[in-house]
Design an enzyme around this catalytic site. Structure first.
Site, PDB file in Angstrom:
ATOM      1  N   VAL A 226      18.088   8.523  -3.134  1.00 27.06           N
ATOM      2  CA  VAL A 226      18.817   8.891  -4.362  1.00 27.06           C
ATOM      3  C   VAL A 226      19.901   9.925  -4.042  1.00 27.06           C
ATOM      4  CG1 VAL A 226      18.580  10.038  -6.611  1.00 27.06           C
ATOM      5  CG2 VAL A 226      16.882   8.346  -5.883  1.00 27.06           C
ATOM      6  N   ARG A 227      19.533  10.913  -3.258  1.00 28.99           N
ATOM      7  CA  ARG A 227      20.483  12.015  -2.998  1.00 28.99           C
ATOM      8  C   ARG A 227      21.594  11.598  -2.037  1.00 28.99           C
ATOM      9  NH1 ARG A 227      17.019  17.412  -4.097  1.00 28.99           N
ATOM     10  NH2 ARG A 227      16.614  16.841  -6.259  1.00 28.99           N
TER      11      ARG A 227
ATOM     12  N   ARG B 206     -24.812  15.778  30.375  1.00 26.08           N
ATOM     13  CA  ARG B 206     -23.967  16.954  30.590  1.00 26.08           C
ATOM     14  C   ARG B 206     -24.295  18.093  29.623  1.00 26.08           C
ATOM     15  NH1 ARG B 206     -19.000  17.730  29.468  1.00 26.08           N
ATOM     16  NH2 ARG B 206     -18.537  15.839  28.302  1.00 26.08           N
TER      17      ARG B 206
ATOM     18  N   ARG C  19       1.205  -5.110  -5.890  1.00 27.08           N
ATOM     19  CA  ARG C  19       1.255  -6.360  -5.130  1.00 27.08           C
ATOM     20  C   ARG C  19       1.534  -7.445  -6.155  1.00 27.08           C
ATOM     21  NH1 ARG C  19      -2.613  -3.532  -1.654  1.00 27.08           N
ATOM     22  NH2 ARG C  19      -1.526  -3.341   0.331  1.00 27.08           N
ATOM     23  N   SER C  20       2.365  -8.397  -5.813  1.00 30.27           N
ATOM     24  CA  SER C  20       2.755  -9.410  -6.784  1.00 30.27           C
ATOM     25  C   SER C  20       2.680 -10.811  -6.194  1.00 30.27           C
ATOM     26  CB  SER C  20       4.188  -9.118  -7.263  1.00 30.27           C
ATOM     27  OG  SER C  20       4.662 -10.200  -8.027  1.00 30.27           O
TER      28      SER C  20
ATOM     29  N   GLY D 160       0.833  -1.210   0.000  1.00 31.64           N
ATOM     30  CA  GLY D 160       0.000   0.000   0.000  1.00 31.64           C
ATOM     31  C   GLY D 160       0.861   1.251   0.000  1.00 31.64           C
TER      32      GLY D 160
ATOM     33  N   ASP E 188       1.877  -0.076  11.805  1.00 30.49           N
ATOM     34  CA  ASP E 188       1.748  -1.414  12.397  1.00 30.49           C
ATOM     35  C   ASP E 188       3.030  -2.244  12.302  1.00 30.49           C
ATOM     36  OD1 ASP E 188       1.720  -1.712   9.672  1.00 30.49           O
ATOM     37  OD2 ASP E 188       0.039  -3.118   9.608  1.00 30.49           O
TER      38      ASP E 188
ATOM     39  N   THR F 124       3.973   2.852   5.669  1.00 33.39           N
ATOM     40  CA  THR F 124       2.565   2.442   5.722  1.00 33.39           C
ATOM     41  C   THR F 124       1.827   3.408   6.634  1.00 33.39           C
ATOM     42  OG1 THR F 124       1.045   0.818   6.690  1.00 33.39           O
ATOM     43  CG2 THR F 124       3.302   0.676   7.416  1.00 33.39           C
ATOM     44  N   ILE F 125       0.594   3.727   6.270  1.00 36.31           N
ATOM     45  CA  ILE F 125      -0.147   4.670   7.129  1.00 36.31           C
ATOM     46  C   ILE F 125      -0.586   4.011   8.435  1.00 36.31           C
ATOM     47  CG2 ILE F 125      -0.983   6.077   5.198  1.00 36.31           C
ATOM     48  CD1 ILE F 125      -3.774   4.759   5.674  1.00 36.31           C
ATOM     49  N   ASP F 126      -0.571   2.670   8.476  1.00 41.00           N
ATOM     50  CA  ASP F 126      -1.151   1.954   9.629  1.00 41.00           C
ATOM     51  C   ASP F 126      -0.295   2.008  10.897  1.00 41.00           C
ATOM     52  OD1 ASP F 126      -3.334   1.235   8.147  1.00 41.00           O
ATOM     53  OD2 ASP F 126      -2.514  -0.705   7.545  1.00 41.00           O
TER      54      ASP F 126
ATOM     55  N   MET G 207      -9.236   3.677   8.583  1.00 45.01           N
ATOM     56  CA  MET G 207      -8.450   2.509   8.163  1.00 45.01           C
ATOM     57  C   MET G 207      -7.718   1.881   9.346  1.00 45.01           C
ATOM     58  SD  MET G 207      -6.894   3.297   4.438  1.00 45.01           S
ATOM     59  CE  MET G 207      -7.908   3.058   2.975  1.00 45.01           C
TER      60      MET G 207
HETATM   61  P1  ADP Z   1       2.694  -4.430   2.672  1.00 45.22           P
HETATM   62  O1  ADP Z   1       4.134  -4.390   2.316  1.00 45.22           O
HETATM   63  O2  ADP Z   1       2.071  -3.075   2.646  1.00 45.22           O
HETATM   64  O3  ADP Z   1       2.439  -5.210   3.935  1.00 45.22           O
HETATM   65  P2  ADP Z   1       1.720  -6.712   1.109  1.00 45.22           P
HETATM   66  O4  ADP Z   1       1.531  -7.581   2.300  1.00 45.22           O
HETATM   67  O5  ADP Z   1       0.658  -6.705   0.077  1.00 45.22           O
HETATM   68  O6  ADP Z   1       1.939  -5.174   1.484  1.00 45.22           O
HETATM   69  O7  ADP Z   1       3.098  -7.143   0.431  1.00 45.22           O
HETATM   70  C1  ADP Z   1       3.565  -6.527  -0.744  1.00 45.22           C
HETATM   71  C2  ADP Z   1       4.200  -7.544  -1.655  1.00 45.22           C
HETATM   72  O8  ADP Z   1       5.330  -8.145  -0.997  1.00 45.22           O
HETATM   73  C3  ADP Z   1       3.322  -8.737  -2.032  1.00 45.22           C
HETATM   74  O9  ADP Z   1       2.453  -8.466  -3.110  1.00 45.22           O
HETATM   75  C4  ADP Z   1       4.367  -9.776  -2.422  1.00 45.22           C
HETATM   76  O10 ADP Z   1       4.823  -9.582  -3.740  1.00 45.22           O
HETATM   77  C5  ADP Z   1       5.510  -9.487  -1.436  1.00 45.22           C
HETATM   78  N1  ADP Z   1       5.408 -10.424  -0.313  1.00 45.22           N
HETATM   79  C6  ADP Z   1       4.560 -10.380   0.747  1.00 45.22           C
HETATM   80  N2  ADP Z   1       4.734 -11.429   1.583  1.00 45.22           N
HETATM   81  C7  ADP Z   1       5.718 -12.180   1.032  1.00 45.22           C
HETATM   82  C8  ADP Z   1       6.366 -13.404   1.392  1.00 45.22           C
HETATM   83  N3  ADP Z   1       6.034 -14.079   2.506  1.00 45.22           N
HETATM   84  N4  ADP Z   1       7.343 -13.874   0.574  1.00 45.22           N
HETATM   85  C9  ADP Z   1       7.689 -13.202  -0.547  1.00 45.22           C
HETATM   86  N5  ADP Z   1       7.113 -12.055  -0.942  1.00 45.22           N
HETATM   87  C10 ADP Z   1       6.147 -11.537  -0.175  1.00 45.22           C
END
Ligand code: ADP
Length: 319
Positions: free
Chosen positions: A24-25, A211, A72-73, A11, A129, A125-127, A169
């Site tokens: 970068v800098r 009150r 996200r991947s 996020g 957490d 992250t804004i959370d 959130m």
């Molecule tokens: P955040 O970093 O905000 O917690 P996500 O949990 O969606 O967000 O994680 C971002 C990306 O990091 C995922 O889409 C994935 O590609 C990678 N990722 C998350 N968990 C794992 C893991 N256990 N092993 C490898 N890659 C991960």
């Protein structure tokens, strides 16, 4: 090391750009080349990588979101995906990677380090957490956005003598709800870390009314349940008119506050310094206003602790 890279993942959060700029800098200051990886790990696997110059991070310190885009991947979670990522980094001659993101992104970074590729995490992250750091980049901006929104809602709540339930959130972490609740003077704050009792919430509303209070504001962290369900329960019990506002994605964007720009600048620069010192598999944090670095394992094995004394204080001040 002569060539480093930076990516943003998960996020987005306000201040990520300031962290990229600092990385970068700071690299340029050390005479080291910095590459930007676009679209997070997804782009890393595809080799979506370009060299960044001093100019390419000009005019971004005040912008929300991330100029490198985020993604996200699922593919990166596989062994084959991670292998591809390492190959791309080698192809460009890159020797160290800075990952700006949340705990998921750090788990991804750890996988690269396990494959022999040095990584350093910067908590964005804004959370708020992430364990082992007092603050994450973006939390302060999101908090201020929420407080500004509540202040506006309060005007209408007062004019119409209504109870407002505001959903903010925070799926697993109540920091935004708690801090915003205290800063905006909410009557009740409902967060995942603390059990709550509907009778207590109703009693606090009645006490306020006795009150002579003209309005009530209740903050709900999204992880606890929907604001609508709380509104229904309150109307059922009291017969009062309630209104619901779900703040949603407005909380993620916007120009970062000065505090977030400061934090991002300090953390982004520290990440570069750590890689050049030969450190890896670590996360940058801030503790008692000092920049620190913590082993990924240490940070990720802990549960984020919310400061419950703030909760108690908010209860005391909203009687
Ligand atoms: P955040 O970093 O905000 O917690 P996500 O949990 O969606 O967000 O994680 C971002 C990306 O990091 C995922 O889409 C994935 O590609 C990678 N990722 C998350 N968990 C794992 C893991 N256990 N092993 C490898 N890659 C991960």
């Amino acid at each position: 090391m002569q060539k480093l890279a930076v990516l943003t993942s998960g996020g987005d959060s306000p201040g990520m750009n300031a962290a990229i700029r600092a990385a970068v800098r700071r690299a340029a200051y050390h005479g080291v080349q910095m590459f930007g990886v676009y679209h997070g790990y997804e782009g890393l696997m595809k080799g979506d990588i370009q060299e960044m110059t001093l100019g390419s991070v000009g005019d971004i310190i005040h912008r929300g979101g991330t100029i490198l885009y985020s993604a996200r991947s699922e593919a990166f979670k596989t062994e084959a995906g991670q292998q591809k990522a390492v190959e791309q980094l080698h192809k460009f001659g890159i020797e160290g990677l800075i990952v700006i993101g949340g705990d998921g992104s750090f788990r991804g970074a750890q996988k690269l380090t396990e494959k022999g590729f040095p990584t350093i995490g910067v908590p964005g992250t804004i959370d708020n957490d992430i364990p082992c750091t007092d603050f994450t980049i973006g939390f302060d901006t999101a908090l201020n956005t929420i407080v500004e929104a509540i202040d506006k809602i309060r005007d209408t709540a007062t004019s119409h003598e209504r109870t407002y339930i505001i959903e903010v959130m925070g799926r697993d972490a109540g920091d935004l709800a708690l801090w915003a609740g205290l800063a905006a003077g909410a009557e009740s704050i409902i967060i995942p870390e603390e059990s709550h009792d509907m009778n207590d919430i109703i009693e606090r509303l009645h006490a306020g009314q006795r009150r002579g209070k003209k309005h009530s504001i209740i903050i709900v962290a999204e992880g606890v349940g929907s604001a609508a369900s709380y509104a229904e329960a309150i109307t059922r019990e009291t017969g009062w008119e309630t209104r619901v506002t779900v703040l949603g994605h407005i909380q993620r964007g916007g120009s970062p506050t000065a505090m977030d720009r400061m934090l991002a600048s300090r953390m982004g620069a520290a990440a570069v310094d750590l890689l050049l010192e030969g450190k890896k598999d670590r996360m940058v944090g801030i503790q008692n206003n000092r920049i620190v670095d913590v082993d990924f394992n240490e940070a990720l094995s802990q549960k984020h602790q919310l400061d419950l004394s703030v909760y108690q204080l908010a209860r005391t001040l909203s009687i």
